[in-house]
Design an enzyme around this catalytic site. Structure first.
Site, PDB file in Angstrom:
ATOM      1  N   LYS A  80      19.006  68.463  30.594  1.00  0.00           N
ATOM      2  CA  LYS A  80      20.021  68.497  29.528  1.00  0.00           C
ATOM      3  C   LYS A  80      19.784  69.618  28.509  1.00  0.00           C
ATOM      4  CE  LYS A  80      21.509  63.695  29.833  1.00  0.00           C
ATOM      5  NZ  LYS A  80      21.842  62.443  29.149  1.00  0.00           N
ATOM      6  N   ARG A 167       7.886  54.533  18.189  1.00  0.00           N
ATOM      7  CA  ARG A 167       6.469  54.267  18.465  1.00  0.00           C
ATOM      8  C   ARG A 167       5.630  55.437  17.956  1.00  0.00           C
ATOM      9  NH1 ARG A 167       5.092  53.680  24.718  1.00  0.00           N
ATOM     10  NH2 ARG A 167       5.958  55.783  24.665  1.00  0.00           N
TER      11      ARG A 167
HETATM   12  P1  NAP Z   1      13.430  59.502  26.337  1.00  0.00           P
HETATM   13  O1  NAP Z   1      13.991  60.776  25.825  1.00  0.00           O
HETATM   14  O2  NAP Z   1      12.304  59.537  27.293  1.00  0.00           O
HETATM   15  O3  NAP Z   1      12.979  58.618  25.055  1.00  0.00           O
HETATM   16  C1  NAP Z   1      12.382  57.371  25.242  1.00  0.00           C
HETATM   17  C2  NAP Z   1      12.181  56.674  23.912  1.00  0.00           C
HETATM   18  O4  NAP Z   1      11.694  55.362  24.164  1.00  0.00           O
HETATM   19  C3  NAP Z   1      11.148  57.345  23.030  1.00  0.00           C
HETATM   20  O5  NAP Z   1      11.534  57.206  21.691  1.00  0.00           O
HETATM   21  C4  NAP Z   1       9.876  56.525  23.327  1.00  0.00           C
HETATM   22  O6  NAP Z   1       8.943  56.504  22.267  1.00  0.00           O
HETATM   23  C5  NAP Z   1      10.464  55.150  23.476  1.00  0.00           C
HETATM   24  N1  NAP Z   1       9.592  54.273  24.279  1.00  0.00           N
HETATM   25  C6  NAP Z   1       9.321  54.393  25.606  1.00  0.00           C
HETATM   26  N2  NAP Z   1       8.480  53.412  25.995  1.00  0.00           N
HETATM   27  C7  NAP Z   1       8.233  52.653  24.891  1.00  0.00           C
HETATM   28  C8  NAP Z   1       7.445  51.496  24.649  1.00  0.00           C
HETATM   29  N3  NAP Z   1       6.759  50.903  25.638  1.00  0.00           N
HETATM   30  N4  NAP Z   1       7.427  50.980  23.404  1.00  0.00           N
HETATM   31  C9  NAP Z   1       8.124  51.561  22.410  1.00  0.00           C
HETATM   32  N5  NAP Z   1       8.886  52.663  22.565  1.00  0.00           N
HETATM   33  C10 NAP Z   1       8.939  53.201  23.792  1.00  0.00           C
HETATM   34  O7  NAP Z   1      14.570  58.622  27.047  1.00  0.00           O
HETATM   35  P2  NAP Z   1      16.147  58.666  26.758  1.00  0.00           P
HETATM   36  O8  NAP Z   1      16.770  59.735  27.559  1.00  0.00           O
HETATM   37  O9  NAP Z   1      16.360  58.648  25.289  1.00  0.00           O
HETATM   38  O10 NAP Z   1      16.597  57.290  27.417  1.00  0.00           O
HETATM   39  C11 NAP Z   1      16.276  56.035  26.818  1.00  0.00           C
HETATM   40  C12 NAP Z   1      17.067  54.940  27.525  1.00  0.00           C
HETATM   41  O11 NAP Z   1      18.457  55.128  27.297  1.00  0.00           O
HETATM   42  C13 NAP Z   1      16.895  54.947  29.047  1.00  0.00           C
HETATM   43  O12 NAP Z   1      16.712  53.644  29.494  1.00  0.00           O
HETATM   44  C14 NAP Z   1      18.201  55.505  29.561  1.00  0.00           C
HETATM   45  O13 NAP Z   1      18.528  54.978  30.831  1.00  0.00           O
HETATM   46  C15 NAP Z   1      19.180  55.046  28.505  1.00  0.00           C
HETATM   47  N6  NAP Z   1      20.369  55.917  28.397  1.00  0.00           N
HETATM   48  C16 NAP Z   1      21.599  55.353  28.528  1.00  0.00           C
HETATM   49  C17 NAP Z   1      22.721  56.151  28.443  1.00  0.00           C
HETATM   50  C18 NAP Z   1      24.075  55.516  28.601  1.00  0.00           C
HETATM   51  O14 NAP Z   1      25.026  56.212  28.941  1.00  0.00           O
HETATM   52  N7  NAP Z   1      24.215  54.249  28.324  1.00  0.00           N
HETATM   53  C19 NAP Z   1      22.608  57.524  28.212  1.00  0.00           C
HETATM   54  C20 NAP Z   1      21.327  58.073  28.057  1.00  0.00           C
HETATM   55  C21 NAP Z   1      20.201  57.247  28.159  1.00  0.00           C
HETATM   56  P3  NAP Z   1       7.806  57.663  22.107  1.00  0.00           P
HETATM   57  O15 NAP Z   1       8.497  58.825  21.458  1.00  0.00           O
HETATM   58  O16 NAP Z   1       6.789  57.035  21.259  1.00  0.00           O
HETATM   59  O17 NAP Z   1       7.331  57.983  23.494  1.00  0.00           O
END
Ligand code: NAP
Length: 475
Positions: A80, A167
Site C-alpha cells: 500500500k 501496544r
Molecule cells: P498492522 O498495520 O500490522 O497493525 C496492527 C496493529 O495491531 C498495530 O497497532 C499492533 O500494535 C496491533 N497489535 C497486533 N497484535 C497485537 C496484540 N497482540 N496486542 C495488542 N495490539 C496488537 O495491521 P493493519 O493493516 O492495520 O490491520 C489490522 C486489522 O485490520 C487486520 O486484522 C486487518 O485484516 C483489518 N483490516 C480490515 C479492513 C477492512 O476493510 N475491514 C481493512 C484493513 C485492515 P503494535 O504497533 O504494538 O505492533
C-alpha cells in the site's frame, strides 16, 4: 459467474476489461468475488483477478499493467505504501495517509493515479450505520494501517478529540504527530494500551471506539485487546475493523455494556465499491451494494463453521470436541441431535424405521442447522450423511466441510470393540469396512473442501491441522 464467484469461460471475450489486485500473498482475498459480482450485477464486461507480486517487482508490474491496458488495480499488504513512488499522480488524502489501495488508469499521464478507498469504505460504512464523527470523542485501538485510516477520517470529519491507544506507544505517538501536522488537528493524543485506565476520569464520557488491531481475528475469536468491562462502559459505538468472525469479542463486550457495535465487513465492501466506481466512472446505489453484502455475510458465516465428515471411527466426534474447545465454537453432533429429537438410539431408528428414514432425519437436522444465523459451529456428522445429494448441498451452505480420511485397518482397530454401530454387524467387519469405504469415498470427496488424513495422528494434531486450513480459507 455464479454466486460463489466461479467464473464461467463465456464471461470473457475480446472486449473484456481487466482489473486486479497486487499483493503478496493474494491467494485468500475476497476482492475478486466482490468485483466480479459487481460487474455481473451492472452488466459491465469486466473481470477481476489476483496477481501475486513481490515488493521488488512493483514497478515492473505497474508498467506491464499499463501496457496491457489494465483498467485499474488494488494494492494490498505489503504494497500500500510501496506503490506510491511508481504512480503518475496521487489523490491528496491518499498522499497524507501515505497509503494507496486503488490505482486508476490515467491515459493523459500514461500511468496510474493512486487513491485510498479504505478511508472511503470506512466513511461509507459509518454513513450506512448512521454514525456521525463530527464533534465526537474517539478512541482508536492500534496504530497500524487500518488505524491510520480511522485517525485521518476522524480528523477529516472534525471529531472533537482523538485518543490513539497502541501496544507500542511510539507508534501511537508518531501517528498522533502526523495527524497534528498533516490535518491541522490539535486535539489528538497517544497512550500506551496498558494505560487505558487513565481514561477513567470520573466524567461521563461517551466515546466512539475503532478497534484496529488484529486481536480477535479468526481463529482467535475469544481475544480482545482490553478485557476490562469498565473500559467498554465508556463506549457508545464500537467499530471493529475485523469482519471474521462477524461478531468479535470486542463487539460482544461493547454490546454487553450498553453500546452499539459493528464489524468491518461493510468497510471491506465499500472500499471495493469505491474503487469500482472510480474505474468505471459510475455510481453504485446502496441497494445494489447491499445485495453483495448479503453474499459476503453468508460467505463469512460459512468460513467460520466447520463440518467434519468421514467414515465411522475416523475421529469426527473426538476431533470436533477438541476443535470446539480450541476455537470457542458451539458443538453440534448430528447423530446426537437426531437421537434427542426422536428419543431413540441410532440403532433403534435403523432397526425400526430403516436407513432411508435415518438419512431423511439427517436432512431435517441439516436444514435446521442451516437456518441458524450467526452461530460459529463445529459439526460432527454421521458417517453416511454425505451419501444424500441434498445433505451435501446443505453442508456446503453451512460451513467448510473437512473429510477426515482414515485407512480401513485404522477404522477396524478403533471400532472393533464398539457394538453400537449397526452397519458393522458382520462376521468379517474389516472386509465390510473396506467395501463400505469404497462405496462412500466418492461422496466424501465430492462433499468436502479439504481432506485431512487421520492415521497415526492424535485428535489434538488433527484439530491443529484443520485450524491451519480454515484460517486461510477466506481473509
Ligand atoms: P498492522 O498495520 O500490522 O497493525 C496492527 C496493529 O495491531 C498495530 O497497532 C499492533 O500494535 C496491533 N497489535 C497486533 N497484535 C497485537 C496484540 N497482540 N496486542 C495488542 N495490539 C496488537 O495491521 P493493519 O493493516 O492495520 O490491520 C489490522 C486489522 O485490520 C487486520 O486484522 C486487518 O485484516 C483489518 N483490516 C480490515 C479492513 C477492512 O476493510 N475491514 C481493512 C484493513 C485492515 P503494535 O504497533 O504494538 O505492533
Amino acid at each position: 459467474m455464479d454466486r460463489n464467484g466461479v467464473i464461467l469461460s463465456r464471461d470473457i471475450d475480446g472486449t473484456t476489461r481487466i482489473c486486479g489486485l497486487i499483493g503478496h500473498p493474494v491467494e485468500h482475498t475476497m476482492s475478486p468475488m466482490i468485483h466480479n459480482l459487481l460487474s455481473d450485477q451492472l452488466g459491465i464486461n469486466e473481470r477481476y483477478a489476483a496477481f501475486n507480486v513481490t515488493s521488488s517487482q512493483i514497478g515492473e508490474a505497474l508498467q506491464g499493467a499499463y501496457a496491457l491496458n489494465i483498467l485499474g488495480l488494488n494494492a494490498t499488504v505489503p504494497h500500500k505504501s510501496l506503490v506510491i513512488p511508481f504512480l503518475k499522480d496521487i489523490d491528496p488524502m491518499a498522499e497524507k495517509i501515505g497509503a494507496v489501495n486503488t490505482l486508476v488508469r490515467d491515459e493523459d499521464k500514461g500511468g496510474f493515479k493512486g487513491y485510498n478507498t479504505d478511508i472511503f469504505g470506512l466513511s461509507r460504512e459509518l454513513l450506512f450505520e448512521n454514525i456521525d464523527l463530527c464533534a465526537k470523542k474517539v478512541i482508536i485501538l492500534g496504530a497500524g494501517g487500518a488505524a491510520r485510516c480511522a485517525a485521518f477520517l476522524c480528523a477529516q470529519k472534525k471529531a472533537e478529540q482523538i485518543i490513539i491507544l497502541n501496544r507500542t506507544l511510539e507508534k501511537a505517538q508518531s501517528l498522533s504527530d502526523e495527524i497534528v501536522r498533516k490535518m491541522d488537528f490539535k486535539n489528538v493524543s497517544a497512550m500506551a494500551t496498558a494505560d487505558y485506565s487513565k481514561l477513567y476520569t470520573g466524567d461521563n464520557h461517551s466515546f466512539i471506539c475503532f478497534q484496529c488491531t488484529q486481536v480477535g481475528l479468526y481463529p482467535n475469536c475469544d481475544e480482545a485487546v482490553i478485557e476490562d468491562e469498565d473500559f467498554y462502559k465508556l463506549i457508545e459505538y464500537g467499530i471493529d475493523i475485523i469482519y471474521r468472525p462477524l461478531e468479535t469479542r470486542f463487539m460482544k463486550l461493547v454490546k454487553a455494556n450498553g453500546g452499539r457495535a459493528v464489524n468491518g465487513l461493510r468497510m471491506l465492501l465499500y472500499q471495493a465499491v469505491s474503487a469500482y466506481e472510480l474505474w468505471n466512472d459510475t455510481q453504485i446505489g446502496t441497494e445494489q451494494a447491499e445485495q453483495i453484502y448479503s453474499i459476503l455475510e453468508q460467505t463469512m458465516q460459512k468460513a467460520s463453521s466447520i463440518i467434519l465428515i468421514g467414515f465411522m471411527g475416523s475421529g469426527k466426534t473426538t476431533v470436533s470436541r477438541v476443535l470446539s474447545k480450541k476455537l470457542g465454537c458451539r458443538l453440534l453432533d448430528t447423530d446426537e441431535e437426531i437421537v434427542k429429537d426422536a428419543n431413540m438410539s441410532v440403532s433403534e431408528i435403523f432397526k425400526q424405521k430403516g436407513e432411508e428414514e435415518f438419512r431423511r432425519l439427517e436432512t431435517d437436522e441439516l436444514s435446521k442447522i442451516s437456518a441458524m444465523n450467526g452461530d460459529r459451529l463445529i459439526i460432527s456428522s454421521g458417517g453416511g450423511l454425505p451419501l444424500r445429494e441434498k445433505n451435501r448441498e446443505l453442508m456446503n451452505q453451512i460451513g467448510t466441510v473437512i473429510y477426515l480420511r482414515t485407512k480401513p485397518e485404522t477404522v477396524y482397530s478403533r471400532t472393533r470393540y464398539d457394538h453400537s454401530r449397526p452397519l458393522l454387524n458382520s462376521d468379517n467387519p474389516l472386509e465390510k469396512i473396506i467395501h463400505m469405504q469404497k462405496d462412500r469415498e466418492a461422496y466424501y470427496l465430492e462433499a468436502s473442501a479439504e481432506i485431512v488424513d487421520t492415521d497415526d495422528k492424535n485428535p489434538d494434531e488433527i484439530a491443529d491441522e484443520i485450524i491451519k486450513i480454515v484460517k486461510d480459507i477466506v481473509v
